[in-house]
Scaffold this motif. Structure first.
Motif, PDB file in Angstrom:
ATOM      1  N   PHE A  37     -10.385   0.232  -5.401  1.00  0.00           N
ATOM      2  CA  PHE A  37      -9.007   0.359  -5.862  1.00  0.00           C
ATOM      3  C   PHE A  37      -8.744   1.768  -6.369  1.00  0.00           C
ATOM      4  N   PRO A  38      -7.522   2.276  -6.155  1.00  0.00           N
ATOM      5  CA  PRO A  38      -6.379   1.652  -5.489  1.00  0.00           C
ATOM      6  C   PRO A  38      -6.617   1.536  -3.984  1.00  0.00           C
ATOM      7  N   ARG A  39      -6.177   0.436  -3.411  1.00  0.00           N
ATOM      8  CA  ARG A  39      -6.409   0.141  -2.008  1.00  0.00           C
ATOM      9  C   ARG A  39      -5.075  -0.038  -1.296  1.00  0.00           C
ATOM     10  N   GLU A  40      -5.099   0.147   0.011  1.00  0.00           N
ATOM     11  CA  GLU A  40      -3.925  -0.183   0.813  1.00  0.00           C
ATOM     12  C   GLU A  40      -3.911  -1.694   1.028  1.00  0.00           C
ATOM     13  N   LYS A  41      -2.748  -2.322   0.869  1.00  0.00           N
ATOM     14  CA  LYS A  41      -2.644  -3.771   0.991  1.00  0.00           C
ATOM     15  C   LYS A  41      -1.390  -4.126   1.772  1.00  0.00           C
ATOM     16  N   VAL A  42      -1.563  -4.962   2.793  1.00  0.00           N
ATOM     17  CA  VAL A  42      -0.435  -5.398   3.606  1.00  0.00           C
ATOM     18  C   VAL A  42       0.418  -6.362   2.797  1.00  0.00           C
ATOM     19  N   TRP A 250       0.311  -0.021  12.331  1.00  0.00           N
ATOM     20  CA  TRP A 250       0.619  -1.334  11.782  1.00  0.00           C
ATOM     21  C   TRP A 250      -0.612  -1.932  11.110  1.00  0.00           C
ATOM     22  N   ARG A 251      -0.374  -2.645  10.037  1.00  0.00           N
ATOM     23  CA  ARG A 251      -1.434  -3.398   9.353  1.00  0.00           C
ATOM     24  C   ARG A 251      -1.087  -4.879   9.422  1.00  0.00           C
ATOM     25  N   GLY A 252      -2.109  -5.714   9.531  1.00  0.00           N
ATOM     26  CA  GLY A 252      -1.862  -7.142   9.668  1.00  0.00           C
ATOM     27  C   GLY A 252      -2.600  -7.964   8.629  1.00  0.00           C
ATOM     28  N   HIS A 253      -2.109  -9.157   8.407  1.00  0.00           N
ATOM     29  CA  HIS A 253      -2.799 -10.101   7.535  1.00  0.00           C
ATOM     30  C   HIS A 253      -2.387 -11.520   7.900  1.00  0.00           C
TER      31      HIS A 253
END
Length: 317
Positions: A37-42, A250-253
């Motif tokens: 952290f800090p992290r990238e989060k979708v 793009w990021r996915g979750h």
């Protein structure tokens, strides 16, 4: 080996809310997370006033160097449609946040010992204690590591088979807006725009948060997500909501809507919280508020257990 009262797997809103409440109750919590952290989060990234109240969040303190965009209305329509409806409220009904900032802030505020950059490689139970990665041991384990949480997988034998037909999947992109190009983004910061898929299996959003913009789409049909996302971006460009831009990263979750399936959430010495328990609201897909509320409830249940964490004592959770 590190010893603590409660070991929490996952440092997102569910895990940090649980750790914060446990610390208030005088219990020692350790949080493990594979990310640093800090992290990238979708995440689309908005929270309701109830979240602020539940966390007793000092909004003035939070605003220092972080994004907190007041929302006073929504613009809604259908993807490909020509008509839009704007709904305005007399007061602030939500706030836009960046998950990179929000999650880091909550985790730091929790006061827990954080072991970051540590993926889970082993979980075993010896007597009345859990041992994770042969590095940390505790009598109580909380799984708060999102939909694919290894604690949730251990607790549910049918984890993979049950989830394959019950997932919501989403893609999003978030980036800073160049001040010179700000006028090219017509979405008003206080009025996020939501556009439903015509089959009502999902919706897209275009959300301006101060100096950042977040664009994404979520669907209850995983196979059609790439095509639906491309159509949504083309729709935004055609309506001049956003300028034509080069390809994005793009990021996915993925996550479960509450009630889609029944995921087992308690056993001897273990609880699941947030997306690990499958608690997102079915109507909107919102996951932050149920994650935080479940984390707080988990902490309350653990504190009331008084050191005895048998399944029957945890069942009220």
């Amino acid at each position: 080996m590190i010893t603590c009262d409660v070991l929490i797997v996952g440092g997102g809103p569910a895990g940090s809310a649980c750790a914060w409440k446990l610390r208030e109750a005088g219990l020692d919590a350790v949080v493990l997370d594979r990310a640093v952290f800090p992290r990238e989060k979708v995440c689309g990234g908005w929270i309701t006033p109830q979240v602020i109240a539940n966390l007793r969040l000092d909004t003035e303190d939070y605003r220092r160097g972080r994004t907190l965009q007041p929302i006073t209305g929504f613009r809604t329509g259908t993807i490909g449609g020509r008509r839009e409806i704007e709904t305005s409220y007399e007061s602030v009904v939500s706030f836009g946040i960046r998950r990179r900032e929000f999650d880091d802030y909550l985790l730091r505020r929790s006061g827990a010992t954080v072991m970051s950059g540590m993926p889970i490689t082993s979980i075993r139970r010896e007597g009345e204690r859990w041992i994770v990665n042969d590095a940390v041991t505790a009598p109580m384990l909380v799984g708060a590591g999102g939909h694919f949480c290894p604690v949730a997988r251990r607790l549910n034998d049918d984890f993979d088979a049950a989830d394959s037909a019950s997932l919501v999947v989403a893609q999003e992109v978030e980036f800073a807006v160049d001040p010179c190009a700000a006028a090219s983004y017509t979405t008003a910061p206080e009025t996020p725009e939501l556009y439903f898929c015509r089959d009502l299996k999902g919706y897209g959003w275009c959300f301006r948060k101060e100096h950042y913009i977040n664009i994404g789409l979520g669907r209850a049909d995983p196979h059609s997500l790439p095509k639906a996302t491309a159509e949504f971006v083309a729709f935004l460009e055609e309506r001049k909501k956003i300028p034509r831009l080069p390809s994005w990263r793009w990021r996915g979750h993925a996550y479960l809507l509450h009630g889609a399936i029944h995921r087992r959430v308690t056993d001897n010495g273990v609880l699941l919280a947030g997306d690990a328990a499958g608690l997102a609201y079915p109507q909107s897909g919102e996951g932050i508020r149920p994650a935080i509320e479940s984390g707080l409830l988990a902490a309350l249940t653990i504190a009331e257990g008084g050191g005895r964490y048998t399944r029957d004592r945890l069942e009220p959770y």
